[in-house]
Design a protein around this motif. Structure first.
Motif, PDB file in Angstrom:
ATOM      1  N   PHE A   1      38.305  49.225  38.812  1.00 28.34           N
ATOM      2  CA  PHE A   1      39.348  48.217  38.637  1.00 28.34           C
ATOM      3  C   PHE A   1      39.452  47.381  39.907  1.00 28.34           C
ATOM      4  O   PHE A   1      39.196  47.841  41.024  1.00 28.34           O
TER       5      PHE A   1
ATOM      6  N   SER B   1      41.605  47.815  44.707  1.00 25.89           N
ATOM      7  CA  SER B   1      40.416  48.118  43.917  1.00 25.89           C
ATOM      8  C   SER B   1      40.199  49.623  43.938  1.00 25.89           C
ATOM      9  O   SER B   1      40.722  50.336  44.801  1.00 25.89           O
TER      10      SER B   1
ATOM     11  N   ASP C   1      44.763  52.518  32.369  1.00 19.52           N
ATOM     12  CA  ASP C   1      44.576  52.015  31.013  1.00 19.52           C
ATOM     13  C   ASP C   1      44.411  53.142  30.000  1.00 19.52           C
ATOM     14  O   ASP C   1      44.108  52.897  28.825  1.00 19.52           O
TER      15      ASP C   1
ATOM     16  N   ASN D   1      39.661  54.252  46.587  1.00 20.30           N
ATOM     17  CA  ASN D   1      40.472  53.043  46.437  1.00 20.30           C
ATOM     18  C   ASN D   1      40.518  52.293  47.763  1.00 20.30           C
ATOM     19  O   ASN D   1      40.653  52.896  48.831  1.00 20.30           O
TER      20      ASN D   1
ATOM     21  N   SER E   1      35.231  53.840  35.950  1.00 19.17           N
ATOM     22  CA  SER E   1      36.659  53.471  35.892  1.00 19.17           C
ATOM     23  C   SER E   1      37.009  52.418  36.949  1.00 19.17           C
ATOM     24  O   SER E   1      38.062  52.449  37.584  1.00 19.17           O
TER      25      SER E   1
ATOM     26  N   ARG F   1      44.512  42.116  36.653  1.00 21.00           N
ATOM     27  CA  ARG F   1      43.643  43.271  36.896  1.00 21.00           C
ATOM     28  C   ARG F   1      42.417  43.189  35.994  1.00 21.00           C
ATOM     29  O   ARG F   1      42.525  42.914  34.797  1.00 21.00           O
ATOM     30  N   TYR F   2      41.268  43.450  36.616  1.00 21.75           N
ATOM     31  CA  TYR F   2      40.026  43.606  35.862  1.00 21.75           C
ATOM     32  C   TYR F   2      39.644  45.079  35.895  1.00 21.75           C
ATOM     33  O   TYR F   2      39.626  45.701  36.962  1.00 21.75           O
ATOM     34  N   SER F   3      39.346  45.655  34.739  1.00 20.95           N
ATOM     35  CA  SER F   3      38.927  47.053  34.683  1.00 20.95           C
ATOM     36  C   SER F   3      37.711  47.172  33.774  1.00 20.95           C
ATOM     37  O   SER F   3      37.545  46.404  32.824  1.00 20.95           O
TER      38      SER F   3
ATOM     39  N   GLU G   1      42.236  44.337  41.421  1.00 21.12           N
ATOM     40  CA  GLU G   1      43.534  43.712  41.139  1.00 21.12           C
ATOM     41  C   GLU G   1      43.936  42.777  42.258  1.00 21.12           C
ATOM     42  O   GLU G   1      43.758  43.076  43.436  1.00 21.12           O
TER      43      GLU G   1
ATOM     44  N   HIS H   1      39.069  43.878  29.178  1.00 25.26           N
ATOM     45  CA  HIS H   1      38.836  44.062  30.615  1.00 25.26           C
ATOM     46  C   HIS H   1      39.941  43.493  31.496  1.00 25.26           C
ATOM     47  O   HIS H   1      40.090  43.915  32.644  1.00 25.26           O
TER      48      HIS H   1
END
Length: 791
Positions: A690, A740, A52, A754, A688, A681-683, A692, A647
């Protein structure tokens, strides 16, 4: 008492002088398009931006600090910031001229001159597929599919086309790695890429005139600021019970010396379908790459080298002993060979090594012009091992060595309204098919000589309208030395037609020297109209010609990686493609869109056509003959990104191609079906973070030619004609994937963790574009843990 007060004051001042804060913000292109993977340098500290565009560099000392933010293809931001508390620094980077003339929306309402649209993979995507391949990563571009051989050999398919129709360029060098094979994946380490772009269609004439499907451009990391940073990625996969490590160092410089160095090692065992082990499907890789560059006042020079080294297991279930086994394997839906999991790779397998070395020189000339010179050398060695016994157990059944020398010279001149580009290219290629295999080689020894010249002009007619036109000429000559069994020669209908190629008689064989020369003209014409500040319409027409590759001309025998017998034809003619396409682009704001309809009419389209089975001393195998007909392909690609809120973000890919063999009045074989992908996706700014969830829906292919045939199968001592269904596509399937990640400060470095799950519900499925779909299911669930360190 006064001494104590002074000491306290001194300690307090020291603490203030060495106190540490954080600098954070967002890196974006004009119109607020986030830039994923931008590099932020603050003294010895280093950070990268998330998908992002957001970044955070912790532990920044108080005081005046120099901040450098860079991103490939954009002008570097170099500024000074006073840091006495946490600072937010947002950066908008402006595009700069690059070799790849990518479409980038600029701050003004002036339409760029280029009419070619290049779609780029995000840095996060490249890193996510660190343990996989380039073909796997490219699937995330709308309109790009994967042609697979099993689970580890993956080739990109653009708008339904692949292999020789979709050349791959690494550091401006066209990869020559026996790319004619459907089961020959690009010999390229995805971890060495700084940027990967896809150009659909044949409009980018500076790269060649035969890219009927499109181009894949891979560029190394390029840092123009004086800094040193590195990256290490550790990946572990549950499916395959292995992992990989990739590490690289990068030294940037505005002037003088800069360099990159990196390496990758992968070690995985048998992959697993939901219900059984895919025996003998492990793989190994050990790759290195590096370059050194000198930047002067008006020129730069560089040399680079990369080495790709892979061992790839081929599922044993694909090698069949007799026709009854073949029928049972195809019709029963279960592999004949399933063994316990192992990391050992036996036969059948591939061993591939690819060396690429090149030297570049770029010079700025007077009058806003420049010239680029390049020499490249490639050496590719491919060995394919069959399941052989005795003295031949450890001798490859196919052993090819391909050496390629190439030179390019490109000139470019930019004007206020008109840009010119022109160039020359030439190459020499020598393929040696080893006679020590004990098997007649699938591809013979041959020499090939190519030359080309192009010119492109781009013009701005107004602030909102621009156009581009190009013309290219290519020459090619190929000369082969090949033995033909006289029975095969007669069965292929060569007797009396190609007798002038015969140079010697060896009893049951002819020794031949086929020679072919080709002259090709390619052209492109495009316009670009800026409809509004963030909306562009591009239209392109392209004429492309592709010569038949050595496989299409000369194949004659068992292709061990496929488990198929392939037969070429000396009568194959060159393909001619005329493609029309349009692209509607909306970028900027909370919603972006890329919509691309296209129509591609191809004359003399070359394809593999299944014709039956053949019985050999090594088993029974399906036979495929190269044929060619006229085809028409129409399709539509759609990609959208929607920032629902600060978000949540939604991404959508849609791709469909409708292809007809107009000569035979039937659907074209091996075309991808409707593909729809959704991701939410939530971020959050906290580390940072995220999360998804991605949905992948692949519909059943309902349009296919019927090439089924009957074979005599022994039943109770009698031969019974039995249908062998090699045509019917498998059912469609729907998969869910989870991803994630989080970032953490680690001293002067940044660590990312991740976690992802592919095929969450462990669904059993077969993909129509997997060459081994007749024998085995595709991959089951895979848990992946990835650790990334930026330092």
């Amino acid at each position: 008492m006064r001494i104590h007060i002074l000491l306290l004051a001194f300690l307090a001042g020291s603490w203030c002088g060495y106190s540490q804060q954080a600098i954070s913000g967002k890196v974006a292109a004009p119109n607020n398009i986030p830039l994923d993977g931008a590099h932020i340098h603050i003294g010895q500290l280093h950070g990268t931006s998330a998908p992002d565009g957001n970044y955070e560099v912790p532990h920044v000392p108080s005081g005046r600090q120099r901040v450098v933010i860079s991103y490939i293809g954009y002008k570097t931001l170099d500024t000074v910031v006073d840091v006495y508390a946490d600072v937010r620094l947002d950066a908008v980077l402006k595009p700069e001229s690059m070799q790849l003339e990518e479409v980038v929306i600029t701050e003004s309402n002036v339409a760029p001159k280029t009419t070619i649209y290049g779609q780029r993979l995000k840095t996060e995507t490249l890193e996510k597929y660190s343990n996989a391949s380039l073909g796997d990563a490219l699937k995330e571009v709308a309109g790009v599919y994967s042609l697979k051989t099993g689970s580890t050999i993956v080739k990109p398919v653009i708008n339904g086309l692949h292999s020789s129709r979709v050349p791959v360029f690494s550091n401006n060098v066209r990869l020559e790695d026996q790319q004619w094979g459907t089961e020959h994946a690009p010999n390229l380490d995805i971890n060495s890429a700084g940027r990967v772009s896809v150009i659909k269609g044949a409009s980018a004439l500076q790269y060649g005139g035969d890219a009927i499907g499109g181009l894949v451009l891979v560029e190394p990391v390029s840092v123009v600021q004086d800094t040193l940073f590195g990256r290490t990625i550790l990946t572990a996969d549950s499916n395959g019970r292995g992992g990989g490590i990739s590490s690289s160092l990068h030294k940037g410089s505005g002037k003088a010396w800069a360099w990159n160095a990196g390496g990758t090692f992968k070690y995985l065992g048998d992959r697993e379908a939901p219900d059984y082990v895919l025996s003998n499907t492990g793989n190994r890789e050990a790759n290195v790459a590096g370059d050194v560059k000198y930047l002067g006042e008006s020129y730069d020079a560089s040399v680079s080298y990369s080495f790709y080294n892979a061992v790839i297991g081929i599922a044993r279930a694909t090698h069949i002993g007799n026709v009854a086994d073949l029928v049972r394997a195809i019709n029963n839906g279960q592999p004949d060979v399933t063994e316990p999991f192992t990391h050992t790779i036996g036969s059948p397998k591939q061993e591939v090594q690819h060396h690429l070395a090149n030297a570049n020189f770029n010079k700025q000339l007077q009058g806003n012009a420049s010239i680029a010179l390049q020499y490249a050398f490639q050496l590719n060695n491919r060995k394919e091992y069959d399941m052989r016994r005795g003295d031949f157990a450890n001798i490859p059944a196919l052993d090819l060595e391909l050496a390629t020398h190439s030179v390019n010279a490109d000139w470019k001149k930019q004007g206020s309204e008109t840009d010119f580009k022109a160039g020359l290219s030439a190459s020499m290629q020598f393929n040696n098919a080893s006679p020590d295999t004990g098997v007649r080689p699938l591809i013979p020894t041959y020499d090939r000589y190519d030359g080309g010249a192009y010119g492109i002009v781009s013009h701005s007619f107004s602030e909102t309208l621009s156009g581009e036109a190009g013309l290219r000429y290519d020459f090619s000559r190929i000369s082969a030395t090949k033995y033909y069994q006289k029975t095969r020669w007669n069965n292929l209908g060569y007797d009396g037609i190609y007798d002038h190629f015969i140079i010697a008689d060896y009893g049951t064989q002819w020794l031949t020297n086929p020679q072919f020369t080709y002259h090709n003209i390619s052209a492109s014409l495009g316009i670009r109209k800026r409809l509004s500040k963030d909306l562009d319409l591009l239209s392109n027409a392209g004429l492309a010609m592709r010569n038949p590759n050595p496989s299409e001309l000369f194949s004659d025998g068992l292709h061990h990686s496929n488990g198929t017998i392939e037969l070429g034809s000396l009568g194959i003619k060159k393909e001619q493609s005329f493609k029309l396409s349009a692209t509607l682009l909306k970028q900027g704001g909370s919603f972006s869109l890329e919509a691309m309809p296209y129509l591609n009419a191809i004359r003399n389209f070359i394809y593999l056509n299944p014709t039956g089975v053949e019985y050999t001393i090594r088993g029974t195998f399906p036979v495929y003959n190269y044929a060619q007909d006229n085809v028409v392909m129409a399709g539509f690609d759609l990609h959208t990104d929607w920032d629902i809120s600060s978000h949540f973000r939604h991404s959508f890919n849609f791709a469909y191609v409708h292809a007809d063999n107009t000569t035979r009045n039937e659907p074209l074989i091996d075309m991808p079906s409707l593909n729809i992908n959704n991701a939410i996706r939530y971020s959050a700014g906290w580390h940072s973070l995220f999360v998804e969830l991605r949905s992948e829906a692949v519909f059943a292919q309902s349009r296919y030619p019927n090439n089924n045939f009957y074979a005599d199968v022994p039943v109770n001592g009698e031969l019974v004609p039995t249908l062998v269904d090699i045509s019917t596509p498998p059912p469609g399937y729907h998969l869910l994937h989870f991803a994630s990640g989080m970032q953490f400060p680690l001293g002067k470095a940044t660590a990312s963790v991740n976690f992802s799950v592919n095929n969450i519900f462990n669904s059993a499925y077969r993909d129509y574009l997997n060459r081994q779909r007749l024998y085995t299911d595709d991959l089951g669930r895979n848990f992946q843990l990835q650790l990334k360190f930026n330092y």
